[in-house]
Design a protein around this motif. Sequence first.
Motif, short mmCIF file in Angstrom:
data_model
loop_
_atom_site.label_atom_id
_atom_site.label_comp_id
_atom_site.label_asym_id
_atom_site.label_seq_id
_atom_site.Cartn_x
_atom_site.Cartn_y
_atom_site.Cartn_z
N SER A 15 0.89 -1.38 0.05
CA SER A 15 0.00 0.00 0.06
C SER A 15 0.98 1.28 0.09
O SER A 15 0.48 2.47 -0.59
CB SER A 15 -0.94 -0.29 1.22
OG SER A 15 -0.39 0.10 2.25
N VAL A 16 2.19 1.13 0.50
CA VAL A 16 2.88 2.10 0.66
C VAL A 16 3.94 2.37 -0.65
O VAL A 16 3.99 3.20 -1.44
CB VAL A 16 3.96 2.07 1.79
CG1 VAL A 16 4.84 3.26 1.75
CG2 VAL A 16 2.98 2.25 3.11
N LEU A 17 4.20 1.13 -1.22
CA LEU A 17 5.01 0.91 -2.42
C LEU A 17 4.48 1.37 -3.67
O LEU A 17 5.13 2.05 -4.52
CB LEU A 17 5.63 -0.32 -2.47
CG LEU A 17 6.67 -0.79 -1.47
CD1 LEU A 17 6.87 -2.43 -1.75
CD2 LEU A 17 8.05 -0.03 -1.42
N VAL A 18 3.03 1.15 -3.78
CA VAL A 18 2.29 1.36 -5.15
C VAL A 18 2.33 2.89 -5.44
O VAL A 18 2.36 3.27 -6.61
CB VAL A 18 1.04 0.86 -4.88
CG1 VAL A 18 0.00 1.89 -4.01
CG2 VAL A 18 0.30 0.60 -6.15
N VAL A 60 6.21 3.48 -7.14
CA VAL A 60 6.78 2.60 -8.07
C VAL A 60 6.02 3.03 -9.32
O VAL A 60 6.14 2.28 -10.74
CB VAL A 60 6.51 1.16 -8.06
CG1 VAL A 60 7.28 0.69 -6.84
CG2 VAL A 60 5.03 0.85 -8.00
N GLY A 61 5.50 4.40 -9.88
CA GLY A 61 5.09 4.65 -11.02
C GLY A 61 3.85 3.86 -11.79
O GLY A 61 4.13 3.86 -12.93
N GLY A 62 3.01 3.24 -11.00
CA GLY A 62 2.18 2.45 -11.82
C GLY A 62 2.30 1.00 -11.95
O GLY A 62 1.51 0.55 -12.25
N ALA A 63 3.63 0.51 -11.64
CA ALA A 63 3.88 -0.74 -11.74
C ALA A 63 3.37 -1.57 -10.82
O ALA A 63 2.69 -1.24 -9.78
CB ALA A 63 5.45 -1.08 -11.47
#
Length: 75
Positions: A16-19, A22-25
Motif C-alpha cells: 500500500s505504501v510502495l504502490v 513505483v510509477g504505476g507498476a
Amino acid sequence: PAAVRPTPATYFTDASVLVRVVGGAPVVVWGPGTPAVMHAVDEYVEVAEVEQAAAAFSAVIARWNEPPAGPRREP
C-alpha cells in the motif's frame, strides 16, 4: 498451505505504501503464510509453506538468470 488468491489483500502490507512510488507498476504480495493467522497473537507459518515459497522463489530467480528468448543479433 493456503490456496493462491489473486484478489486484493484485506490486511496491511507494504504494498500500500510502495504502490505510490513505483510509477504505476503492479505490486505483488507473495510469500508463505495463511492470511487468517497473519499478524495474530499466535502467528505461525507451516514448514510446508516455507518450503513451497523457497521453491517458487528459486524458480523465479532461475528464470530471471536465463538468457532472453528469441534470436540474438551479433554486434
